[in-house]
Each structure stands twice: as C-alpha cells, then as structure tokens.
Design a protein around this motif. Structure first.
Motif, PDB file in Angstrom:
ATOM      1  N   VAL A  78      12.845 -42.079  41.897  1.00  0.00           N
ATOM      2  CA  VAL A  78      12.590 -43.460  42.017  1.00  0.00           C
ATOM      3  C   VAL A  78      13.760 -43.932  40.218  1.00  0.00           C
ATOM      4  CG1 VAL A  78      10.567 -43.927  40.710  1.00  0.00           C
ATOM      5  CG2 VAL A  78      11.238 -45.742  41.963  1.00  0.00           C
ATOM      6  N   SER A  79      14.483 -45.152  40.269  1.00  0.00           N
ATOM      7  CA  SER A  79      14.567 -45.383  39.286  1.00  0.00           C
ATOM      8  C   SER A  79      14.581 -46.588  39.583  1.00  0.00           C
ATOM      9  CB  SER A  79      16.091 -44.584  39.358  1.00  0.00           C
ATOM     10  OG  SER A  79      17.289 -44.827  39.939  1.00  0.00           O
ATOM     11  N   PRO A  80      15.329 -47.203  37.761  1.00  0.00           N
ATOM     12  CA  PRO A  80      16.284 -48.854  38.390  1.00  0.00           C
ATOM     13  C   PRO A  80      16.882 -49.485  39.033  1.00  0.00           C
ATOM     14  CG  PRO A  80      15.428 -48.281  35.836  1.00  0.00           C
ATOM     15  CD  PRO A  80      15.425 -47.166  37.002  1.00  0.00           C
ATOM     16  N   ALA A  81      17.357 -48.259  39.507  1.00  0.00           N
ATOM     17  CA  ALA A  81      18.926 -49.149  40.613  1.00  0.00           C
ATOM     18  C   ALA A  81      18.957 -49.166  41.358  1.00  0.00           C
ATOM     19  CB  ALA A  81      19.655 -47.378  39.756  1.00  0.00           C
ATOM     20  N   THR A 103       5.232 -43.728  36.154  1.00  0.00           N
ATOM     21  CA  THR A 103       6.411 -42.529  36.586  1.00  0.00           C
ATOM     22  C   THR A 103       5.020 -42.034  38.299  1.00  0.00           C
ATOM     23  OG1 THR A 103       5.609 -41.056  35.574  1.00  0.00           O
ATOM     24  CG2 THR A 103       6.734 -41.937  34.403  1.00  0.00           C
ATOM     25  N   PRO A 104       6.256 -40.968  38.994  1.00  0.00           N
ATOM     26  CA  PRO A 104       5.161 -40.883  40.485  1.00  0.00           C
ATOM     27  C   PRO A 104       4.754 -40.034  39.445  1.00  0.00           C
ATOM     28  CG  PRO A 104       8.433 -40.965  40.182  1.00  0.00           C
ATOM     29  CD  PRO A 104       8.434 -41.336  38.618  1.00  0.00           C
ATOM     30  N   GLY A 124      13.590 -37.915  48.214  1.00  0.00           N
ATOM     31  CA  GLY A 124      12.739 -37.489  47.513  1.00  0.00           C
ATOM     32  C   GLY A 124      11.544 -38.504  48.069  1.00  0.00           C
ATOM     33  N   ARG A 125      11.280 -38.173  49.182  1.00  0.00           N
ATOM     34  CA  ARG A 125      10.071 -39.512  49.777  1.00  0.00           C
ATOM     35  C   ARG A 125       9.121 -39.333  50.202  1.00  0.00           C
ATOM     36  NH1 ARG A 125      12.776 -40.904  55.561  1.00  0.00           N
ATOM     37  NH2 ARG A 125      13.195 -38.994  54.851  1.00  0.00           N
ATOM     38  N   LEU A 126       7.631 -39.727  49.156  1.00  0.00           N
ATOM     39  CA  LEU A 126       6.643 -38.627  49.030  1.00  0.00           C
ATOM     40  C   LEU A 126       5.401 -39.488  50.335  1.00  0.00           C
ATOM     41  CD1 LEU A 126       6.185 -39.514  45.627  1.00  0.00           C
ATOM     42  CD2 LEU A 126       6.656 -36.601  46.775  1.00  0.00           C
ATOM     43  N   PHE A 127       5.208 -38.914  50.950  1.00  0.00           N
ATOM     44  CA  PHE A 127       4.377 -38.818  51.972  1.00  0.00           C
ATOM     45  C   PHE A 127       2.801 -38.490  52.225  1.00  0.00           C
ATOM     46  CE2 PHE A 127       8.776 -40.574  54.344  1.00  0.00           C
ATOM     47  CZ  PHE A 127       8.270 -41.227  55.293  1.00  0.00           C
ATOM     48  N   LEU A 128       2.427 -39.423  53.044  1.00  0.00           N
ATOM     49  CA  LEU A 128       0.644 -38.448  53.248  1.00  0.00           C
ATOM     50  C   LEU A 128       0.635 -37.887  54.363  1.00  0.00           C
ATOM     51  CD1 LEU A 128      -1.913 -41.250  52.582  1.00  0.00           C
ATOM     52  CD2 LEU A 128      -1.399 -40.171  50.594  1.00  0.00           C
ATOM     53  N   LEU A 399      14.411 -50.468  47.766  1.00  0.00           N
ATOM     54  CA  LEU A 399      15.752 -49.933  48.810  1.00  0.00           C
ATOM     55  C   LEU A 399      14.428 -48.912  49.880  1.00  0.00           C
ATOM     56  CD1 LEU A 399      18.643 -48.066  46.853  1.00  0.00           C
ATOM     57  CD2 LEU A 399      18.440 -49.406  49.340  1.00  0.00           C
ATOM     58  N   LEU A 400      14.698 -48.433  51.220  1.00  0.00           N
ATOM     59  CA  LEU A 400      14.110 -48.253  52.065  1.00  0.00           C
ATOM     60  C   LEU A 400      14.028 -46.059  51.058  1.00  0.00           C
ATOM     61  CD1 LEU A 400      12.511 -48.374  54.729  1.00  0.00           C
ATOM     62  CD2 LEU A 400      14.768 -46.975  55.169  1.00  0.00           C
ATOM     63  N   GLY A 401      12.168 -45.741  51.296  1.00  0.00           N
ATOM     64  CA  GLY A 401      12.484 -44.964  50.754  1.00  0.00           C
ATOM     65  C   GLY A 401      10.756 -44.791  50.184  1.00  0.00           C
ATOM     66  N   GLY A 402      10.145 -45.385  50.298  1.00  0.00           N
ATOM     67  CA  GLY A 402       8.991 -45.721  48.899  1.00  0.00           C
ATOM     68  C   GLY A 402       9.017 -46.287  48.139  1.00  0.00           C
ATOM     69  N   TYR A 403      10.465 -46.876  48.134  1.00  0.00           N
ATOM     70  CA  TYR A 403      11.173 -47.418  46.502  1.00  0.00           C
ATOM     71  C   TYR A 403       9.501 -48.340  45.856  1.00  0.00           C
ATOM     72  CZ  TYR A 403      14.765 -44.754  45.938  1.00  0.00           C
ATOM     73  OH  TYR A 403      15.263 -43.376  46.173  1.00  0.00           O
ATOM     74  N   ASN A 404       9.377 -49.136  47.624  1.00  0.00           N
ATOM     75  CA  ASN A 404       9.073 -51.435  47.137  1.00  0.00           C
ATOM     76  C   ASN A 404       7.801 -50.243  46.398  1.00  0.00           C
ATOM     77  OD1 ASN A 404      10.818 -53.411  48.036  1.00  0.00           O
ATOM     78  ND2 ASN A 404      10.715 -52.559  49.776  1.00  0.00           N
ATOM     79  N   LEU A 405       6.593 -49.628  47.643  1.00  0.00           N
ATOM     80  CA  LEU A 405       5.007 -49.323  47.292  1.00  0.00           C
ATOM     81  C   LEU A 405       5.036 -48.436  45.722  1.00  0.00           C
ATOM     82  CD1 LEU A 405       3.715 -47.644  50.572  1.00  0.00           C
ATOM     83  CD2 LEU A 405       2.896 -49.651  49.229  1.00  0.00           C
TER      84      LEU A 405
END
Length: 425
Positions: A78-81, A103-104, A124-128, A399-405
């Motif tokens: 994750v980054s501001p971009a 941070t992650p 880099g997506r983190l899933f349960l 973006l899609l990929g855990g960034y909104n959470l």
C-alpha cells in the motif's frame, strides 16, 4: 448547525443536566464498519469512554462478505499513489499521515494477535484463510474487551453540536459526547449495508459533500462493441486510460472479464476509479507479446493471422477483433498497412463505455465529504473541533486489492488517536 449552551434544552427537551448518564460518553462513533470498529478499538485502548452506534443488526456487515467472504483485508504494498483523493492534482497526498502511521506490518500484527491465518496473493493482496466473519467477531470482541459499548439497530437521525459537546438523536434517545467520529460509510453496495447516512450528517454539520459516483464497478458498453457478445470470456490484458488535460494517463495489467453488458474483472474495476464520462479505453489483449514480432518469425508467412493468434488468444476473441478481409489471408500476402491494422486491433482495441454500473454493483464510491474541510494529520474538522471523520464517508477511494480496507483501518486509527490527544492531552 444547531448550537446548545451547556444548560439549554437539547433535542427532545432534555437539558444537559437532565440527560441520562448512560447516554453520555467521551467519544461517540457513528457507523460500525471497518473504520468505525478500528476507531472505537483504538480510542478505548487510549482510555476513552467509547460508544459505537450502528444502524444494522450487527457491525461490520460489509466487511463480513468482502473478498468473497475471505476478506481481502489489506495490501502489503500500500502507498498513497494507490488512492484517488478528491479532484486534487496530488493524488493520494491526503492519505500520507494515516498510511504512514498505520503500516501493513502494524495491521498484520493485529491479525496475528487475533489468531487469524492469512496469506499473501498476487499484487501484495492479503487474504484471510478463514471466513471474514471471524475478523469481524475478533475486532468487535476486542472493542468490548477494552470497554467500548457497541449498540446495533441504533440509527442516528440527527447530530448537533454546541458548547456542551455533540448530541446524536437515536430512536432510544439522545446521546451526548465530548467528541464524535463519523464513520458511516458510503451508499455503495446497499445490499450489504451501504447507505448515504454519513453524507447527510456531515452536511448538517457544515461540511461540503462531493456527489458520489460508483467506483470499482463494471463498465457498460453500447451495441457497437463486439465484446458483450463474448460474455464469460476472461483473460489477462493491459487496459489503458489515455491522458487528458488535468489527468494523467494510467495503465492496469490484470484480468478482464467480458459480460453481457460490458467489461468487468480486476482490470476494468481498477480503471473505473479513474475513468471520466466519455473517455476512451484502450485494450491490449496480448500484453506479454508483440504481434508484429510474431508476424516476422521464420516460417509463419504461410499462416493466416487467425491461425497464428489461435495459439495466443481465444478463437472467438480473435474472430471478433481481426478485420475479416485480412484474418484469413496468408501473412506473407498482407501489406504493411494491413499488418499494422491487425496490430492495432489486438494491442489497442478502442472502446468508449456508455457509463458505469450503478451503486448497487459498486464496491465503493468516488465522492463523499470534501477533504478541504479536514486536517489530514488528525482527520479533525477544520471548523468544528471534536468532530472527526474516517473511512468511506470521505472523498478518498483506493484501488481494488485491499486498499480501501487499509484506508478504513488507517483512518479510523488516526482519528481515534487524535481524539484521545484532544480529550486526554
């Protein structure tokens, strides 16, 4: 904005002195999604009396079903971009303080502490590795263990502010709080609890709200496009949004899914965050190879473009893309211009979407509470001290990929810690 003196009647005619003690708290959190739960947890851990009000029957309803029920709860990279913040030229700049503080690695320490197994996937997506409901339960239990009150089926219809604090009207009475965190989400995904309640409450407290539009949602295509006829077809592509005045060009390399109404899949959903109405999309259906180089390979001159592409693309996609007059001719017989037309058809297929699927299909929104009204270092209102906001209610979209959470966790934690410094300096 309604203003109360410390002893004047508040909503329902109750004065502050007459107000029931059990309806008083240090920090009142309105909205029990990811941002609200994290905010409540962090604030209670800093010694504040915290009450969270959630309109649904249980907290974290949207969180419990995200990622297909196996929550894509964050992203290692994750980054501001990765964020669109309002319409400012510096995308993601508003997010820097929250992301820097949360941070992650900090998120993963929490998840490990709750005993929840997880895995890292592509990008880099983190899933349960367990149902997402386990994450909701662990977070809610953590809140309660720290002394936070979680009250469900408690919608807030009005919030007012005055010298006596903040006053939130609910069906069961009026809550008074020294500070308030508005984390009521967005109207995206109404089937899992999304609503526009937070926007109305923020506007009533004097904040400008940018009208929402769907994001991370499929594109709709008109009848002139051949792609809806390929519904069900999925493949990796490079999707490009050409730049325009005031907007940078963007490229997304991921899977694309053709549907009977348009385009979906990760590549399309990511692009929908930055797409503007009327803008063209360029699709490269062969991102890992160059068709011009394939044409120049020894021994392919006697093949047809259709036959050559059969090894690289689904046949029905090749048939939909290639000009019929050139598709079945031998490659050696094609002129330079004909070859170039084939290259463009495969590497720069142009579509002009008619729009985006609506809020019912959107995962999040672009829009929400305008960012100029908040201090990014604290997420506190610039004109109403003690009012904090976090999560999807703000005009911040990842973006899609855990960034909104991750933004929900980070912003909720930042608001909580700022509220604790304000109330317990």
């Amino acid at each position: 904005m309604t203003v109360f003196s410390p002893h004047s009647p508040g909503p329902h005619g109750l004065s502050n002195q007459e107000r029931e003690p059990e309806r008083e708290t240090d920090l009142l959190v309105v909205g029990g999604g990811a941002a609200g739960l994290m905010c409540a947890r962090e604030a209670a851990g800093r010694g504040l009396r915290v009450t969270l009000l959630e309109r649904n029957a249980a907290p974290g309803r949207k969180l419990a079903v995200c990622g297909g029920g196996k929550a894509n709860f964050g992203n290692r990279r994750v980054s501001p971009a990765d964020y669109r913040c309002g319409n400012g030229a510096e995308e993601g700049a508003f997010c820097v303080p929250a992301l820097r503080a949360f941070t992650p690695e900090r998120l993963l320490r929490l998840v490990r502490g709750w005993g929840l197994p997880f895995e890292e996937r592509h990008h880099g997506r983190l899933f349960l590795k367990v149902p997402a409901q386990r994450l909701v339960a662990a977070l809610a239990e953590d809140c309660r263990a720290r002394g936070c009150r979680l009250l469900c089926r408690t919608p807030v219809s009005d919030i007012a502010a005055g010298p006596g604090g903040f006053f939130a009207t609910t069906p069961g009475g009026v809550w008074r709080a020294r500070a308030l965190a508005l984390t009521a989400g967005s109207p995206a995904a109404p089937k899992v609890g999304g609503c526009g309640l937070g926007y109305g409450l923020a506007a009533a407290l004097g904040h400008r709200v940018v009208p929402p539009r769907p994001a991370l949602t499929p594109f709709l295509l008109g009848p002139d496009s051949p792609l809806p006829a390929l519904a069900g077809l999925s493949l990796p592509v490079r999707l490009r949004l050409p730049g325009s005045p005031g907007q940078q060009a963007r490229s997304f390399e991921d899977d694309l899914l053709c549907t009977h109404t348009g385009l979906s899949g990760p590549a399309a959903l990511k692009a929908s965050l930055f797409w503007e109405a009327g803008q063209e999309i360029l699709l490269d259906f062969l991102p890992q190879a160059r068709l011009a180089d394939l044409f120049d390979q020894p021994g392919v001159g006697g093949q047809t473009p259709r036959g050559l592409l059969r090894r690289c693309l689904p046949q029905r996609l090749a048939d939909a893309l290639l000009p019929p007059d050139a598709a079945r001719r031998k490659i050696a017989e094609l002129s330079r211009a004909a070859r170039q037309a084939l290259v463009v058809a495969v590497h720069a297929h142009t579509v002009r979407p008619t729009g985006l699927a609506g809020l019912k299909q959107a995962e999040v929104c672009v829009g929400g509470v305008a960012l100029e009204g908040l201090a990014p270092q604290t997420l506190q209102s610039r004109h109403l001290p003690g009012l904090f906001m976090a999560g999807e209610v703000l005009d911040v979209t990842g973006l899609l990929g855990g960034y909104n959470l991750h933004w929900a966790w980070a912003s909720g934690a930042l608001a909580a810690n700022a509220a604790a410094r304000l109330l317990r300096p």
